[in-house]
Write a protein that holds these residues in place. Structure first.
Motif, mmCIF file in Angstrom:
data_model
loop_
_atom_site.group_PDB
_atom_site.id
_atom_site.type_symbol
_atom_site.label_atom_id
_atom_site.label_comp_id
_atom_site.label_asym_id
_atom_site.label_seq_id
_atom_site.Cartn_x
_atom_site.Cartn_y
_atom_site.Cartn_z
ATOM 1 N N SER B 153 0.912 -1.288 -0.075
ATOM 2 C CA SER B 153 0.123 -0.177 0.078
ATOM 3 C C SER B 153 0.574 1.070 -0.016
ATOM 4 C CB SER B 153 -1.077 0.055 1.141
ATOM 5 O OG SER B 153 -1.950 -1.345 1.150
ATOM 6 N N PHE B 157 0.474 4.190 -2.878
ATOM 7 C CA PHE B 157 0.093 5.248 -2.358
ATOM 8 C C PHE B 157 1.052 6.328 -3.012
ATOM 9 C CE2 PHE B 157 0.171 9.267 0.565
ATOM 10 C CZ PHE B 157 -0.684 9.981 0.573
ATOM 11 N N SER B 160 1.687 6.244 -6.998
ATOM 12 C CA SER B 160 0.665 6.352 -7.743
ATOM 13 C C SER B 160 0.634 8.061 -8.097
ATOM 14 C CB SER B 160 -0.718 7.009 -6.987
ATOM 15 O OG SER B 160 -0.973 5.414 -6.680
ATOM 16 N N ALA B 235 -7.359 1.552 1.827
ATOM 17 C CA ALA B 235 -8.483 2.270 1.299
ATOM 18 C C ALA B 235 -7.880 3.574 0.735
ATOM 19 C CB ALA B 235 -9.554 2.977 2.363
ATOM 20 N N THR B 236 -7.282 4.324 1.327
ATOM 21 C CA THR B 236 -6.089 5.662 0.751
ATOM 22 C C THR B 236 -5.424 5.619 -0.545
ATOM 23 O OG1 THR B 236 -6.196 6.294 3.377
ATOM 24 C CG2 THR B 236 -4.934 7.162 1.528
ATOM 25 N N TYR B 238 -5.058 3.179 -2.438
ATOM 26 C CA TYR B 238 -6.197 2.438 -3.569
ATOM 27 C C TYR B 238 -6.722 3.314 -4.385
ATOM 28 C CZ TYR B 238 -10.185 0.115 -5.967
ATOM 29 O OH TYR B 238 -11.222 -0.067 -6.388
ATOM 30 N N LEU B 239 -7.757 4.134 -3.270
ATOM 31 C CA LEU B 239 -8.131 5.561 -3.573
ATOM 32 C C LEU B 239 -6.935 6.767 -4.619
ATOM 33 C CD1 LEU B 239 -10.297 5.890 -1.363
ATOM 34 C CD2 LEU B 239 -11.070 5.283 -3.652
ATOM 35 N N LEU B 240 -6.217 6.765 -4.169
ATOM 36 C CA LEU B 240 -5.494 7.915 -4.452
ATOM 37 C C LEU B 240 -4.990 7.537 -6.680
ATOM 38 C CD1 LEU B 240 -3.444 10.369 -4.078
ATOM 39 C CD2 LEU B 240 -1.822 8.846 -3.732
ATOM 40 N N LYS B 242 -6.794 4.659 -7.863
ATOM 41 C CA LYS B 242 -8.059 4.711 -8.968
ATOM 42 C C LYS B 242 -8.289 6.231 -9.370
ATOM 43 C CE LYS B 242 -10.209 1.255 -8.707
ATOM 44 N NZ LYS B 242 -10.229 0.363 -10.732
ATOM 45 N N GLY B 243 -8.296 7.364 -8.494
ATOM 46 C CA GLY B 243 -8.110 8.665 -9.305
ATOM 47 C C GLY B 243 -6.905 8.750 -10.007
ATOM 48 N N ARG B 246 -7.672 7.893 -14.270
ATOM 49 C CA ARG B 246 -8.219 9.355 -14.884
ATOM 50 C C ARG B 246 -6.878 9.715 -15.828
ATOM 51 N NH1 ARG B 246 -12.992 10.821 -14.589
ATOM 52 N NH2 ARG B 246 -14.890 9.392 -13.978
#
Lengths: 330, 258, 263
Positions: B153, B157, B160, B235-236, B238-240, B242-243, B246
């Motif tokens: 992770s 993080f 990313s 989760a942090t 993962y979200l970073l 995923k964002g 884009r």
């Protein structure tokens, strides 16, 4: 329609590289960006079973378009529908139905035999061991991989590798195949072979093929439809026949001679004429290449000769001229 | 996906076996490399007594967990440390075109051979230096896998950030190494604001310190707190990521391709 | 004179080249500060209320570690360069150039090392000063310490040259580097002064080559004596000559091997 694109736009931000140490420090802090519009207002649709060539100069937006269609990139604006799916929302579902070969990005494991990569890809595409085996046997026959399927990929020749690469992209029997510069770096014989394979594939399985290439030969031999793209937008869309007739119908002939050029044929214009060397342009709709050559040799003592097609950049310039001329006529 | 991970492991091993001698030397070399730190702590504890509650055995537990967790990550989730390169060179394309969960597919597809040395070293050190009760063995195994997940992770993080601000490779590898460095010293030596950083931005506490203390003195409420913290971290990251997808430019932005 | 210019030029080019790696440089510096911080936290606890351990104060120990880290982090990893050149075969071109391959690699590595060293020294000075205050006798020891730190860098470079040349015989030399590095960590006194070692180990560790990469330069800085400086310098000269010799022997053996195999 298997593919439908409307009003597609995509731009990239590229950092402006500053010179020198102080410039670098400054750009670290300020971060200046230049926006590059890679695709602008692009619309096109493709019916099932089409063999489509996508051509244009370097940086015209060909690869970006393919990456948008396959769901790798997010579009800024516009809609894309591939097999009825939205690529960036349904990327995984779509990936089961499309195959891709990107010139430099290999799907094969360098140190392992291609057969191992195939088996891995089988797992990736949710195929059972039996299904994978059957499919690999089929591809092995079509692409004639029998001799080297069990050798580490690093030991294969470039031609063998690209055959494996294309076979790998077909393992899951996709409905559309995207080929991005598949023939880069291959020799003439291998190129011809790959073209035959792709053609056979399209005829036998009805797969839709979407091809980008620099190679006019690839396009001429393979595709029924051609789209020329420049600066991110379509500048020409028509059948191969038309393309051949109106755009790829000229040859540039450079000759070195022992005296002044002596040639007067309809359809051949002289671009440059110096003692001992000349540059001609032959319009193949009006002049027969065989006749041009024979006349040249009969009337002149030739030391050297070079015949080449018109470079892609000039083809595009021609398209622009044609369009403006057409618009003026209206 | 489970079958795929199995295949990745098998093929990665097969690829490593193409260079068998190098494989053996790397694994042994890494194990030997880590052993040097046993001497460091031996010599140190020979001179001084207990360090804020940590004696030699406790430090060895800390070390075995850090080495095994790190090794587990390098072996089974080894592609994380190359993520920046994968992003800015446009190699993410290949993964994006495959119909399997993206992050596990990326992480599992590479094995760093020297990680086997860390993993083996960590496990052997645990077996030799600690009491082998079933509870300890169980807690150690779970902590190991969780530590690997957190190391991944952290990679996810920081790498990313490459989506957002250009090549973040150096920053990411510095962060990864800093967490590893902190993790191999007793957490109790750090005081004040720095411990906040080690619970958040460079979460050595979550990866190694708290699990070590839980193995030493298990407490359910603390374990639950730890799991919650782990969840937030995962989760942090993962979200970073995923964002960032884009903004993925597939090698078009950096201007590195000439 | 011409020879000196030649190597000076190599040095200069590497110097400029190194400046380009700005972001790697900055993160490297951050890592250095973090390491000093970890050491500070650890030793502060260990010292607790004690004023001296093995004759050194907390201040001296932390400054000592800053200097050993300076030598360690200024290293140019030429064993990787050499290994790559051997693997790719490009070393064959270097063989018939009008300079010694070993001399070239050493000069290049020293150029890189000294560029790395200067900011680390300055940053180390500021950071350690903030953590534990000034080092008594810093100004007086500095010129002598710098000589030994440079000597330590040269010694490390020659180690890495020897390790790199092993690439002619083995696929991957990195594990040898790890082992060398760990010998410096422990026996060389990089992680703590050799004075902390048990008695039976101290005398041996002090005279092994590893101590001259880390222990002697750092000790000369924090507890200056003419004796320490001269011992350090003598040892460095002896081991530099020795490693230079083994380096050229290895290189000659490698050359023979290349000729036999036809490159």
């Amino acid at each position: 329609m298997i593919l439908d694109i409307k009003g597609l736009n995509k731009s990239f931000k590229s950092p402006v590289k500053a010179e020198g140490l102080s410039g670098r420090v400054k750009s670290l802090i300020k971060g200046e960006y230049r926006e590059i519009r890679a695709v602008r207002d692009l619309s096109l649709s493709v019916p099932r079973g089409e063999m489509l060539a996508f051509i244009g100069p370097n940086g015209a937006g060909k690869s970006t378009t393919i990456k948008l269609i396959t769901g790798i990139l997010y579009p800024d604006e516009g809609s894309i529908s591939v097999l009825g799916m939205d690529p960036h929302r349904q990327r995984k579902a779509l990936s089961l139905k499309i195959g891709t070969v990107f010139g430099q990005k290999s799907q094969l494991w360098y140190h392992l035999p291609a057969s191992d990569s195939f088996s891995l890809l089988g797992s990736i595409y949710n195929m059972s061991a039996g299904e994978t085996e059957r499919r690999v046997a089929e591809l092995k026959e079509i692409f004639e991989l029998g001799d080297f399927l069990d050798q580490p990929v690093r030991k294969l020749s470039l031609g063998q590798r690209i055959r494996c690469e294309i076979a790998a992209s077909l393992i899951h029997s996709p409905e559309i195949l995207f080929l991005d510069e598949p023939s880069i770096g291959l020799d003439v014989v291998v190129k011809a072979r790959i073209r035959d394979l792709i053609k056979r594939l399209n005829e036998e399985s009805g797969i839709t093929v979407f091809l980008t290439s620099h190679d006019a030969g690839d396009i001429e031999k393979l595709c029924r439809r051609v789209i020329v793209i420049n600066e991110g937008t379509t500048v020409w869309d028509g059948s191969m026949k038309e393309m051949k007739y109106s755009l790829l119908n000229r040859r540039i002939i450079d000759v070195k001679l022992e005296e002044e050029l002596n040639l007067d044929l309809p359809g051949v214009s002289i671009l440059k004429n110096r003692p001992y060397s000349a540059k001609l342009e032959a319009d193949l709709n009006r002049a027969d290449m065989k006749e041009v050559m024979e006349t040249l040799i009969r009337n002149n003592t030739i030391q050297d000769i070079n015949v080449s097609p018109i470079p892609m950049e000039e083809v595009i310039a021609h398209i622009y001229e044609g369009r403006t001329a057409g618009e003026a006529a209206e | 996906m489970r079958g795929l991970i199995g295949k990745y492991i098998r093929f990665n091993l097969a690829a490593a076996m193409e260079y068998r001698v190098s494989f053996v030397i790397q694994v042994l070399g890494m194990a030997l490399n880590n052993s040097a730190f046993i001497f460091f702590w031996l010599l140190l504890f020979d001179k001084v007594g207990d360090i804020n509650g940590y004696g030699f055995t406790e430090v060895m537990l800390l070390w075995s967990l850090a080495a095994a967790g790190f090794g587990f990550n390098e072996v089974f989730l080894g592609n994380g440390r190359y993520l920046s390169r994968i992003i800015y060179q446009g190699e993410l394309d290949v993964y994006l075109l495959q119909p399997v969960p993206l992050i596990p597919n990326i992480l599992c597809s590479r094995m760093n051979v020297s990680g086997w040395g860390d993993l083996a070293y960590g496990i052997i050190l645990f077996l030799l230096s600690q009491e082998l009760t079933p509870l300890w063995i169980f807690l150690f195994a779970v902590s190991c896998v969780l530590a690997a997940l957190l190391f991944s992770s952290i990679n996810l993080f920081y790498h990313s950030l490459t989506f957002y601000m250009g090549n973040g490779e150096n920053l990411a590898s510095a962060a990864y190494n800093m967490v590893l460095t902190f993790a191999t010293y007793p957490g109790t030596i750090f005081k004040g604001a720095s411990t906040w950083i080690m619970h958040t931005l460079l979460p050595a506490a979550l990866v190694i310190w708290i699990p070590t203390e839980l193995i030493l003195h298990f407490s359910l409420s603390r374990a639950l707190f730890l799991l919650a913290g782990d969840g937030i971290l995962v989760a942090t990251a993962y979200l970073l990521f995923k964002g960032g997808l884009r903004r993925y430019a597939s090698g078009n932005r950096m201007g590195t391709r000439l | 004179m011409r020879h000196i210019r030649k190597y000076a030029k190599i040095f200069q080019c590497t110097f400029r080249d190194q400046l380009a790696y700005l972001s790697a440089f900055v993160t490297g510096q951050i890592f250095f500060v973090v390491i000093i911080f970890v050491f500070f936290s650890l030793w502060k606890v260990i010292y607790g209320k004690e004023g001296l351990i093995a004759g050194l104060s907390l201040t001296q120990t932390l400054w000592y570690l800053t200097f050993t880290e300076t030598v360690e982090l200024s290293k140019a990893r030429i064993y990787l360069t050499i290994q790559n050149e051997v693997k790719e075969g490009s070393i064959a071109y270097a063989l018939n150039r009008p300079y010694s391959y070993n001399g070239f690699q050493t000069a290049r590595a020293m150029g890189e090392s000294l560029v790395k060293m200067i900011p680390i020294l300055i940053l180390g000075f500021v950071t350690t000063l903030l953590f534990v205050g000034p080092l008594p006798g810093y100004a007086r020891a500095l010129p002598f310490g710098l000589v030994l730190i440079t000597g330590g860098l040269l010694l490390n470079t020659l180690w890495m040259l020897n390790i790199g040349l092993l690439a002619f015989w083995t696929e991957d030399v990195t594990p040898f580097y790890w082992i060398f590095q760990k010998l410096i960590f422990i026996l060389g006194g990089m992680f703590f002064p050799i004075d902390f070692f048990p008695d039976w180990l101290q005398q041996t560790a002090r005279s092994l080559p590893f101590a001259f990469s880390a222990y002697w330069p750092a000790l000369t800085m924090v507890r200056f004596s003419r004796h320490a400086f001269l011992t350090g310098l003598t040892g460095q000269v002896v081991y530099i000559i020795l490693l230079g010799l083994t380096g050229s022997l290895l290189f000659r053996a490698a050359q023979r091997k290349v000729h036999v195999q036809g490159g």
